[in-house]
Design an enzyme around this catalytic site. Structure first.
Site, PDB file in Angstrom:
ATOM      1  N   GLY A   8     -26.964 -68.550 -17.123  1.00 26.78           N
ATOM      2  CA  GLY A   8     -27.757 -69.768 -17.057  1.00 26.78           C
ATOM      3  C   GLY A   8     -26.882 -70.955 -16.712  1.00 26.78           C
ATOM      4  O   GLY A   8     -26.907 -71.985 -17.394  1.00 26.78           O
ATOM      5  N   TYR A 162     -42.649 -70.087 -27.102  1.00 28.25           N
ATOM      6  CA  TYR A 162     -41.261 -70.538 -26.940  1.00 28.25           C
ATOM      7  C   TYR A 162     -40.537 -70.486 -28.282  1.00 28.25           C
ATOM      8  O   TYR A 162     -39.436 -69.938 -28.398  1.00 28.25           O
ATOM      9  CB  TYR A 162     -41.244 -71.954 -26.380  1.00 28.25           C
ATOM     10  CG  TYR A 162     -39.855 -72.568 -26.295  1.00 28.25           C
ATOM     11  CD1 TYR A 162     -39.045 -72.342 -25.193  1.00 28.25           C
ATOM     12  CD2 TYR A 162     -39.360 -73.364 -27.324  1.00 28.25           C
ATOM     13  CE1 TYR A 162     -37.774 -72.902 -25.111  1.00 28.25           C
ATOM     14  CE2 TYR A 162     -38.095 -73.917 -27.266  1.00 28.25           C
ATOM     15  CZ  TYR A 162     -37.305 -73.682 -26.147  1.00 28.25           C
ATOM     16  OH  TYR A 162     -36.050 -74.225 -26.092  1.00 28.25           O
TER      17      TYR A 162
END
Length: 270
Positions: A8, A162
């Site tokens: 990432g 999430y």
């Protein structure tokens, strides 16, 4: 100098962390999903190895693991930083809900595949988490992980999902430390950081929230610290630079074991 694999790395705080780590002289292997961003990152940081791959799938993780093994002979630090948030339920090519795939399954599989290289190095794993594991950014908690519905087939909400997948990541982090005490596993809330995580949400919502957020550069600093500092506490959860307690649900060892077993069914043994 440490050999660091950063997943990432092509945008947001990952991109800023990569720049700060490179400036400090560390050997970097950087992973990002977007090929164009990966190309720009490679041009900006020519000393680093940059791999474009989608770690939301096991095939993507396996590709990264092979590329990492060809680039370095050991890994001192693995940083699992990839993050997503989607307004609607989305699934990967493997039929996995996207939040679950990126926040939980990717760190599980990446750590598993790189474990031999971690054993040859310092063996530190930094999982970027969120204070959102305690309660959703919108709506009400409490946040719990249901191993029988990890894929949110029955109960999807963008904010709850999430948070649940971030809690799953914490449960995994603590269970990983228990099962592999030779590693140094830490989880990090980097602060509320202004990134493109919410790019799929309405612009007005994102703009109003962004006014109160830290910059990506500020968010990267505690990540860099945990990746490189000597005084990191194994099995710890950090709110930026401060070692603190996570939610009560994150310490539920029975749920952690059930989650691990369910994950083995999805991704194979560790």
């Amino acid at each position: 100098m440490k050999t660091i694999v950063l997943v990432g790395a092509t945008s947001g705080l990952g991109r800023q962390a990569a720049a700060q780590l490179a400036a400090a002289g560390h050997r970097l292997v950087l992973i990002g999903r977007d090929e164009r961003r990966a190309g720009r990152l490679a041009a900006a940081l020519p000393s680093a190895s940059v791999i474009a791959a989608d770690v939301a799938t096991l095939a993507g993780v396996d590709h990264v693991a092979k590329e990492v093994a060809s680039a370095v002979d050991h890994v001192d630090v693995l940083v699992n930083n990839a993050g997503v948030m989607t307004p609607t339920r989305q699934i990967t090519a493997e039929g996995i809900e996207f939040n679950l795939a990126v926040h939980h399954l990717a760190p599980y599989s990446m750590t598993s595949r790189l474990l031999p290289l971690l054993h040859r190095g310092v063996g530190r794993v930094v999982n970027v988490n969120s204070e959102g594991h305690r309660a959703p950014m919108r709506g009400r908690g409490p946040i719990q992980v249901n191993p029988a519905d990890l894929n949110a087939d029955r109960d999807f909400d963008p904010f709850l999902t999430y948070s649940r997948t971030k809690l799953a990541n914490l449960l995994f982090s603590y269970e990983l430390q228990r099962r592999h005490p030779e590693l140094i596993v830490v989880a990090l809330h980097p602060g509320m950081v202004r990134t493109d995580l919410g790019r799929r949400f309405p612009r007005v919502q994102v703009a109003l929230l962004s006014a109160f957020l830290l910059s990506a550069r500020q968010g990267a600093r505690p990540l860099v610290h945990l990746a490189t500092a000597a005084d990191v506490v194994a099995g710890g959860y950090y709110n930026r630079f401060t070692l603190t307690s996570s939610s009560a649900a994150s310490y539920d060892m029975a749920t952690a074991r059930q989650l691990w077993e369910a994950t083995v069914q999805l991704r194979g043994s560790f």
